[in-house]
Motif scaffolding. Structure first.
Motif, PDB file in Angstrom:
ATOM      1  N   GLY A  36       0.790  -1.222   0.000  1.00  8.97           N
ATOM      2  CA  GLY A  36       0.000   0.000   0.000  1.00  8.97           C
ATOM      3  C   GLY A  36       0.825   1.276   0.000  1.00  8.97           C
ATOM      4  N   GLU A  37       2.139   1.161  -0.239  1.00  8.82           N
ATOM      5  CA  GLU A  37       3.016   2.331  -0.257  1.00  8.82           C
ATOM      6  C   GLU A  37       2.966   3.065  -1.598  1.00  8.82           C
ATOM      7  OE1 GLU A  37       6.957   0.980   0.848  1.00  8.82           O
ATOM      8  OE2 GLU A  37       6.074  -0.398   2.297  1.00  8.82           O
ATOM      9  N   ARG A  38       2.526   2.360  -2.626  1.00  9.90           N
ATOM     10  CA  ARG A  38       2.424   2.933  -3.975  1.00  9.90           C
ATOM     11  C   ARG A  38       1.100   2.546  -4.589  1.00  9.90           C
ATOM     12  NH1 ARG A  38       7.122   3.779  -7.875  1.00  9.90           N
ATOM     13  NH2 ARG A  38       8.740   4.501  -6.507  1.00  9.90           N
ATOM     14  N   ASN A  39       0.715   3.328  -5.595  1.00  5.92           N
ATOM     15  CA  ASN A  39      -0.490   3.034  -6.357  1.00  5.92           C
ATOM     16  C   ASN A  39      -0.065   2.312  -7.639  1.00  5.92           C
ATOM     17  OD1 ASN A  39      -2.728   3.265  -8.177  1.00  5.92           O
ATOM     18  ND2 ASN A  39      -3.523   4.890  -6.877  1.00  5.92           N
ATOM     19  N   TRP A  40      -0.796   1.283  -8.024  1.00  5.14           N
ATOM     20  CA  TRP A  40      -0.443   0.509  -9.222  1.00  5.14           C
ATOM     21  C   TRP A  40      -0.471   1.357 -10.488  1.00  5.14           C
ATOM     22  CZ3 TRP A  40      -3.899  -0.348 -13.246  1.00  5.14           C
ATOM     23  CH2 TRP A  40      -5.222   0.019 -12.997  1.00  5.14           C
ATOM     24  N   LEU A  41      -1.241   2.450 -10.472  1.00  2.40           N
ATOM     25  CA  LEU A  41      -1.331   3.316 -11.654  1.00  2.40           C
ATOM     26  C   LEU A  41      -0.009   4.016 -11.975  1.00  2.40           C
ATOM     27  CD1 LEU A  41      -4.824   4.892 -10.954  1.00  2.40           C
ATOM     28  CD2 LEU A  41      -4.254   3.234 -12.724  1.00  2.40           C
ATOM     29  N   GLU A  42       0.854   4.143 -10.981  1.00  6.94           N
ATOM     30  CA  GLU A  42       2.162   4.785 -11.188  1.00  6.94           C
ATOM     31  C   GLU A  42       2.988   4.048 -12.245  1.00  6.94           C
ATOM     32  OE1 GLU A  42       4.375   5.627  -7.553  1.00  6.94           O
ATOM     33  OE2 GLU A  42       2.476   5.820  -6.482  1.00  6.94           O
ATOM     34  N   ALA A  43       2.728   2.766 -12.417  1.00 12.45           N
ATOM     35  CA  ALA A  43       3.477   1.978 -13.400  1.00 12.45           C
ATOM     36  C   ALA A  43       3.280   2.527 -14.812  1.00 12.45           C
ATOM     37  CB  ALA A  43       3.053   0.514 -13.347  1.00 12.45           C
ATOM     38  N   PHE A  44       2.079   3.038 -15.094  1.00 13.61           N
ATOM     39  CA  PHE A  44       1.770   3.510 -16.445  1.00 13.61           C
ATOM     40  C   PHE A  44       2.362   4.881 -16.752  1.00 13.61           C
ATOM     41  CE2 PHE A  44      -1.323   0.209 -15.655  1.00 13.61           C
ATOM     42  CZ  PHE A  44      -1.332  -0.477 -16.860  1.00 13.61           C
ATOM     43  N   THR A  45       2.830   5.596 -15.722  1.00 11.76           N
ATOM     44  CA  THR A  45       3.434   6.914 -15.936  1.00 11.76           C
ATOM     45  C   THR A  45       4.907   6.923 -15.565  1.00 11.76           C
ATOM     46  OG1 THR A  45       2.722   7.627 -13.741  1.00 11.76           O
ATOM     47  CG2 THR A  45       1.264   8.156 -15.588  1.00 11.76           C
ATOM     48  N   SER A  46       5.444   5.758 -15.237  1.00 13.05           N
ATOM     49  CA  SER A  46       6.824   5.654 -14.784  1.00 13.05           C
ATOM     50  C   SER A  46       7.819   5.952 -15.904  1.00 13.05           C
ATOM     51  CB  SER A  46       7.087   4.248 -14.245  1.00 13.05           C
ATOM     52  OG  SER A  46       8.434   4.123 -13.851  1.00 13.05           O
ATOM     53  N   ASP A  47       8.919   6.577 -15.520  1.00 10.17           N
ATOM     54  CA  ASP A  47      10.016   6.830 -16.458  1.00 10.17           C
ATOM     55  C   ASP A  47      11.051   5.713 -16.395  1.00 10.17           C
ATOM     56  OD1 ASP A  47       8.905   9.262 -17.205  1.00 10.17           O
ATOM     57  OD2 ASP A  47      10.044  10.399 -15.711  1.00 10.17           O
ATOM     58  N   VAL A  48      10.874   4.793 -15.474  1.00 10.52           N
ATOM     59  CA  VAL A  48      11.835   3.713 -15.263  1.00 10.52           C
ATOM     60  C   VAL A  48      11.588   2.599 -16.279  1.00 10.52           C
ATOM     61  CG1 VAL A  48      12.745   2.050 -13.585  1.00 10.52           C
ATOM     62  CG2 VAL A  48      11.895   4.271 -12.803  1.00 10.52           C
ATOM     63  N   GLU A  49      12.602   2.317 -17.085  1.00 12.72           N
ATOM     64  CA  GLU A  49      12.483   1.317 -18.149  1.00 12.72           C
ATOM     65  C   GLU A  49      12.068  -0.049 -17.598  1.00 12.72           C
ATOM     66  OE1 GLU A  49      15.106  -0.491 -21.835  1.00 12.72           O
ATOM     67  OE2 GLU A  49      16.154   0.238 -20.059  1.00 12.72           O
ATOM     68  N   ALA A  50      12.635  -0.450 -16.475  1.00 16.89           N
ATOM     69  CA  ALA A  50      12.325  -1.761 -15.892  1.00 16.89           C
ATOM     70  C   ALA A  50      10.847  -1.873 -15.535  1.00 16.89           C
ATOM     71  CB  ALA A  50      13.182  -2.005 -14.653  1.00 16.89           C
ATOM     72  N   ILE A  51      10.251  -0.785 -15.085  1.00 21.26           N
ATOM     73  CA  ILE A  51       8.824  -0.786 -14.729  1.00 21.26           C
ATOM     74  C   ILE A  51       7.981  -0.849 -16.001  1.00 21.26           C
ATOM     75  CG2 ILE A  51       6.953   0.493 -13.602  1.00 21.26           C
ATOM     76  CD1 ILE A  51       9.097  -0.541 -11.649  1.00 21.26           C
ATOM     77  N   ARG A  52       8.344  -0.050 -16.996  1.00 18.52           N
ATOM     78  CA  ARG A  52       7.575  -0.023 -18.251  1.00 18.52           C
ATOM     79  C   ARG A  52       7.617  -1.365 -18.971  1.00 18.52           C
ATOM     80  NH1 ARG A  52      10.676   4.474 -19.454  1.00 18.52           N
ATOM     81  NH2 ARG A  52      11.344   3.408 -21.322  1.00 18.52           N
ATOM     82  N   LYS A  53       8.679  -2.129 -18.756  1.00 19.64           N
ATOM     83  CA  LYS A  53       8.813  -3.422 -19.433  1.00 19.64           C
ATOM     84  C   LYS A  53       8.218  -4.577 -18.635  1.00 19.64           C
ATOM     85  CE  LYS A  53      12.538  -2.459 -22.591  1.00 19.64           C
ATOM     86  NZ  LYS A  53      13.805  -2.932 -23.144  1.00 19.64           N
ATOM     87  N   MET A  54       7.653  -4.280 -17.465  1.00 20.35           N
ATOM     88  CA  MET A  54       6.998  -5.311 -16.657  1.00 20.35           C
ATOM     89  C   MET A  54       5.710  -5.734 -17.349  1.00 20.35           C
ATOM     90  SD  MET A  54       5.693  -5.200 -12.644  1.00 20.35           S
ATOM     91  CE  MET A  54       5.859  -3.469 -12.631  1.00 20.35           C
ATOM     92  N   ARG A  55       5.356  -6.990 -17.222  1.00 24.06           N
ATOM     93  CA  ARG A  55       4.098  -7.462 -17.800  1.00 24.06           C
ATOM     94  C   ARG A  55       2.936  -6.970 -16.942  1.00 24.06           C
ATOM     95  NH1 ARG A  55       5.472 -10.612 -21.909  1.00 24.06           N
ATOM     96  NH2 ARG A  55       7.366 -11.832 -21.762  1.00 24.06           N
TER      97      ARG A  55
END
Length: 105
Positions: A36-55
């Motif tokens: 609960g420390e982060r919102n899952w929606l942050e993944a879609f606006t992330s600048d981090v390549e590793a996050i953007r490449k997550m399934r």
């Protein structure tokens, strides 16, 4: 498909180190969502390549109460392939996923 590129030992080590670092970043991100420390929606606006490449499936499974079967069901309802990565989700698919997840909340 052709053969994978031939890498020198140094290039191979660098690629393995980068892959390990990416896995660490994704694992940390998913743990923060589960806690609960982060919102899952942050993944879609992330600048981090590793996050953007997550399934997307992995992302959904990091949500509390969502396992593999439920994640696959959500993806199917949203019209998203089970192997789709976050960076490859289209606007309508994203909006559909948002709508579906709001329904079940």
């Amino acid at each position: 498909m052709g053969a994978p590129p031939q890498l020198t030992l140094e290039e191979r080590r660098a690629a393995l180190a980068k892959a390990a670092q990416s896995r660490k970043v994704r694992a940390s991100f998913k743990a923060e969502i589960k806690n609960g420390e982060r919102n899952w929606l942050e993944a879609f606006t992330s600048d981090v390549e590793a996050i953007r490449k997550m399934r997307v499936k992995e992302l959904l499974q990091s949500l509390p109460g969502v396992g593999e079967v439920r994640a696959l069901n959500l993806l199917e309802r949203a019209g998203i392939s089970h192997s789709r990565r976050i960076q490859g989700v289209g606007k309508s698919q994203y909006e559909s996923l948002l709508r579906i997840l709001k329904e079940i909340d």
